[in-house]
Write a protein that holds these residues in place. Structure first.
Motif, PDB file in Angstrom:
ATOM      1  N   SER A  58       0.831  -1.201   0.000  1.00  0.00           N
ATOM      2  CA  SER A  58       0.000   0.000   0.000  1.00  0.00           C
ATOM      3  C   SER A  58       0.870   1.257   0.000  1.00  0.00           C
ATOM      4  N   PHE A  59       0.369   2.308  -0.649  1.00  0.00           N
ATOM      5  CA  PHE A  59       1.054   3.597  -0.629  1.00  0.00           C
ATOM      6  C   PHE A  59       0.073   4.708  -0.961  1.00  0.00           C
ATOM      7  N   LEU A  60       0.560   5.947  -0.869  1.00  0.00           N
ATOM      8  CA  LEU A  60      -0.267   7.132  -1.021  1.00  0.00           C
ATOM      9  C   LEU A  60       0.312   8.057  -2.083  1.00  0.00           C
ATOM     10  N   VAL A  61      -0.567   8.873  -2.663  1.00  0.00           N
ATOM     11  CA  VAL A  61      -0.145   9.939  -3.575  1.00  0.00           C
ATOM     12  C   VAL A  61      -0.983  11.162  -3.239  1.00  0.00           C
ATOM     13  N   GLY A  62      -0.324  12.271  -2.870  1.00  0.00           N
ATOM     14  CA  GLY A  62      -1.047  13.477  -2.499  1.00  0.00           C
ATOM     15  C   GLY A  62      -0.794  14.616  -3.476  1.00  0.00           C
ATOM     16  N   PHE A  63      -1.714  15.580  -3.485  1.00  0.00           N
ATOM     17  CA  PHE A  63      -1.657  16.708  -4.414  1.00  0.00           C
ATOM     18  C   PHE A  63      -1.761  18.025  -3.645  1.00  0.00           C
ATOM     19  N   HIS A  64      -0.815  18.915  -3.898  1.00  0.00           N
ATOM     20  CA  HIS A  64      -0.741  20.208  -3.218  1.00  0.00           C
ATOM     21  C   HIS A  64      -1.846  21.140  -3.714  1.00  0.00           C
ATOM     22  N   ARG A  65      -2.030  22.232  -3.005  1.00  0.00           N
ATOM     23  CA  ARG A  65      -3.016  23.249  -3.396  1.00  0.00           C
ATOM     24  C   ARG A  65      -2.789  23.747  -4.811  1.00  0.00           C
ATOM     25  N   ASP A  66      -1.539  23.913  -5.203  1.00  0.00           N
ATOM     26  CA  ASP A  66      -1.216  24.420  -6.542  1.00  0.00           C
ATOM     27  C   ASP A  66      -0.462  23.352  -7.320  1.00  0.00           C
ATOM     28  N   SER A  67      -1.045  22.167  -7.391  1.00  0.00           N
ATOM     29  CA  SER A  67      -0.415  21.038  -8.068  1.00  0.00           C
ATOM     30  C   SER A  67      -0.325  21.275  -9.569  1.00  0.00           C
ATOM     31  N   PRO A  68       0.691  20.692 -10.228  1.00  0.00           N
ATOM     32  CA  PRO A  68       0.693  20.704 -11.695  1.00  0.00           C
ATOM     33  C   PRO A  68      -0.584  20.059 -12.227  1.00  0.00           C
ATOM     34  N   ARG A  69      -0.997  20.448 -13.412  1.00  0.00           N
ATOM     35  CA  ARG A  69      -2.238  19.911 -13.984  1.00  0.00           C
ATOM     36  C   ARG A  69      -2.107  18.444 -14.372  1.00  0.00           C
ATOM     37  N   ALA A 130       9.655  12.200   9.371  1.00  0.00           N
ATOM     38  CA  ALA A 130      10.003  11.025  10.182  1.00  0.00           C
ATOM     39  C   ALA A 130       9.642   9.748   9.431  1.00  0.00           C
ATOM     40  N   PRO A 131      10.550   8.763   9.400  1.00  0.00           N
ATOM     41  CA  PRO A 131      10.332   7.546   8.600  1.00  0.00           C
ATOM     42  C   PRO A 131       9.407   6.545   9.277  1.00  0.00           C
ATOM     43  N   VAL A 132       8.112   6.881   9.306  1.00  0.00           N
ATOM     44  CA  VAL A 132       7.114   5.956   9.848  1.00  0.00           C
ATOM     45  C   VAL A 132       6.562   5.140   8.677  1.00  0.00           C
ATOM     46  N   ILE A 133       6.879   3.850   8.638  1.00  0.00           N
ATOM     47  CA  ILE A 133       6.575   3.005   7.479  1.00  0.00           C
ATOM     48  C   ILE A 133       5.236   2.296   7.621  1.00  0.00           C
ATOM     49  N   THR A 134       4.862   1.908   8.836  1.00  0.00           N
ATOM     50  CA  THR A 134       3.617   1.171   9.036  1.00  0.00           C
ATOM     51  C   THR A 134       2.430   1.961   8.482  1.00  0.00           C
ATOM     52  N   PRO A 135       1.565   1.349   7.670  1.00  0.00           N
ATOM     53  CA  PRO A 135       0.430   2.073   7.079  1.00  0.00           C
ATOM     54  C   PRO A 135      -0.732   2.225   8.058  1.00  0.00           C
ATOM     55  N   ALA A 205       2.198  11.071  12.757  1.00  0.00           N
ATOM     56  CA  ALA A 205       2.551  10.422  11.488  1.00  0.00           C
ATOM     57  C   ALA A 205       1.705   9.168  11.322  1.00  0.00           C
ATOM     58  N   HIS A 206       1.126   9.026  10.128  1.00  0.00           N
ATOM     59  CA  HIS A 206       0.228   7.904   9.842  1.00  0.00           C
ATOM     60  C   HIS A 206       0.818   6.898   8.855  1.00  0.00           C
ATOM     61  N   GLY A 207       2.072   7.111   8.460  1.00  0.00           N
ATOM     62  CA  GLY A 207       2.743   6.182   7.567  1.00  0.00           C
ATOM     63  C   GLY A 207       2.873   6.681   6.151  1.00  0.00           C
ATOM     64  N   GLN A 208       3.974   6.303   5.478  1.00  0.00           N
ATOM     65  CA  GLN A 208       4.238   6.643   4.076  1.00  0.00           C
ATOM     66  C   GLN A 208       4.166   8.140   3.796  1.00  0.00           C
ATOM     67  N   GLY A 209       4.632   8.953   4.748  1.00  0.00           N
ATOM     68  CA  GLY A 209       4.708  10.389   4.518  1.00  0.00           C
ATOM     69  C   GLY A 209       3.459  11.169   4.852  1.00  0.00           C
ATOM     70  N   LEU A 210       2.404  10.516   5.350  1.00  0.00           N
ATOM     71  CA  LEU A 210       1.159  11.207   5.684  1.00  0.00           C
ATOM     72  C   LEU A 210       1.163  11.613   7.154  1.00  0.00           C
ATOM     73  N   THR A 211       0.931  12.894   7.418  1.00  0.00           N
ATOM     74  CA  THR A 211       0.864  13.395   8.794  1.00  0.00           C
ATOM     75  C   THR A 211      -0.379  14.248   8.979  1.00  0.00           C
ATOM     76  N   ASN A 253      -0.651  16.637   5.712  1.00  0.00           N
ATOM     77  CA  ASN A 253       0.417  16.736   4.721  1.00  0.00           C
ATOM     78  C   ASN A 253       0.742  15.344   4.205  1.00  0.00           C
ATOM     79  N   TRP A 254       1.051  15.259   2.922  1.00  0.00           N
ATOM     80  CA  TRP A 254       1.696  14.060   2.384  1.00  0.00           C
ATOM     81  C   TRP A 254       3.026  14.523   1.799  1.00  0.00           C
ATOM     82  N   GLN A 255       4.120  14.138   2.464  1.00  0.00           N
ATOM     83  CA  GLN A 255       5.441  14.668   2.135  1.00  0.00           C
ATOM     84  C   GLN A 255       5.360  16.192   2.123  1.00  0.00           C
ATOM     85  N   ASN A 256       5.650  16.854   1.004  1.00  0.00           N
ATOM     86  CA  ASN A 256       5.600  18.311   0.960  1.00  0.00           C
ATOM     87  C   ASN A 256       4.272  18.860   0.448  1.00  0.00           C
TER      88      ASN A 256
END
Length: 275
Positions: A58-69, A130-135, A205-211, A253-256
Motif C-alpha cells: 500500500s502507498f499514497l499519492v497526495g496533491f498540493h493546493r497548486d499542483s501541476p495539472r 520522520a520515517p514511519v513506514i507502518t500504514p 505520522a500515519h505512515g508513508q509520509g502522511l501526517t 500533509n503528504w510529504q511536501n
C-alpha cells in the motif's frame, strides 16, 4: 470568510487501470489523496521521485493546493511490467478570508524573532519527514473535534490588511478546553507547546509520509514517540500562537504536499459551517 472552495465531483481511477493492476481510489484533485493497494513488493514513483511503499504494497499519492495539472504515476508490481498512469489533476477555485485584530508582531514578526521562526519551521519539516513506514492510515480517519467551521482549505488570507500565505487547513472554533482527538492511528512525531505562529503544536505520522497536524492547542496530553489510536484524546482547544480566539487548526500533509482534510473526511453533523 467566504464560502468553501469549489471541489469537483469524486473522481475514481479504477476505470483507468487494467483489471490486474493495483487498486487506486481517491481524488486526483488539488488537496486530494490517492490510496493505492498493490501486491507486496510493489514499487512506485511520482514524476520520477520514489514513493515509500509499505510491506503489504500500500502507498499514497497526495496533491498540493497548486499542483501541476498533469503528473505521472508509475507502478511496478512483482513479475509484471511497469504501469505508467498520467493523472489529470483537477484544479480548484479558492476564496479569500480576512482576519483583523492580530498583534502586529504576529503578522510581520520583528527581526529578532526571525531566527526562531526559521528554526521552528525546520523542526516541523523534520517531524513530518520522520520515517514511519507502518500504514496506520489503513484504519481510516475521523474529525478530531466538534465545533464550528470558520476557515477552510486553500483560502487566500489577508491578515490585518496584508496578503499572506494561503490557509492550508480547517479552522474549527470551539470553547477553550474542548477535547481534541487523534484523527487516525499513528505515532506522535512532534509535541511542542509554544511555537511562535502555531502555539501548541502536535503532529501525528500515519505512515508513508502522511501526517496530521493540530495547532493552537492549550494542552497537549501526549508526548513524542507515543502511539495513538483514532479517537484517543491528545489535547484541548486553545488560542496559542497566532490566533484571535479559541479554535483548532487541523491539517494534513503528504510529504511536501498540503492536503485538504475535508477531502479525506467529510464534515459530519457535529462540524457545521459558520457564517
Amino acid at each position: 470568510m467566504t464560502g468553501r472552495s469549489a471541489v469537483p465531483a469524486l473522481l475514481l481511477l479504477l476505470a483507468a487501470l487494467p483489471a490486474q493492476s493495483a487498486t487506486v481510489t481517491g481524488q486526483p484533485v488539488e488537496g486530494g489523496l490517492l490510496f493505492v493497494q498493490g501486491a507486496p513488493g510493489t514499487t512506485a514513483s511520482l514524476d520520477g521521485k520514489p514513493i515509500p511503499v509499505a510491506q503489504n504494497g500500500s502507498f499514497l499519492v497526495g496533491f498540493h493546493r497548486d499542483s501541476p495539472r498533469s503528473v505521472v504515476l508509475r507502478i511496478r508490481e512483482p513479475e509484471t511490467e511497469e504501469e505508467r498512469i498520467e493523472l489529470q489533476v483537477a484544479q480548484r477555485e479558492y476564496g479569500e478570508q480576512r482576519i483583523d485584530g492580530l498583534p502586529s508582531g504576529l503578522v510581520t514578526p520583528p527581526t529578532d524573532i526571525l531566527q526562531r521562526i526559521r528554526d521552528e519551521a525546520e523542526r516541523v519539516r523534520e517531524a513530518r519527514a520522520a520515517p514511519v513506514i507502518t500504514p496506520h492510515y489503513l484504519n481510516g480517519f475521523e474529525w478530531p473535534a466538534d465545533g464550528c467551521i470558520t476557515g477552510v482549505y486553500g483560502t487566500r488570507r489577508i491578515l490585518n490588511g496584508e496578503p499572506r500565505q494561503p490557509h492550508y487547513g480547517i479552522d474549527l472554533a470551539a470553547p477553550r478546553g474542548t477535547e481534541v482527538r487523534a484523527a487516525g492511528d499513528g505515532v506522535v512525531v512532534m509535541a511542542e507547546r509554544d511555537l511562535y505562529f502555531s502555539g501548541g503544536t502536535l503532529i501525528i505520522a500515519h505512515g508513508q509520509g502522511l501526517t496530521s497536524t493540530y495547532l493552537h492547542l492549550s494542552l497537549i496530553s501526549v508526548a513524542r514517540g507515543n502511539r495513538v489510536r483514532k479517537g484517543d484524546p491528545v489535547g484541548t482547544v486553545g488560542s496559542t500562537g497566532r490566533s484571535t480566539g479559541p479554535h483548532l487548526d487541523w491539517r494534513f500533509n503528504w510529504q511536501n504536499a498540503r492536503l485538504d482534510p475535508e477531502l479525506l473526511v467529510p464534515a459530519g453533523p457535529n462540524q457545521q459551517q459558520c457564517d
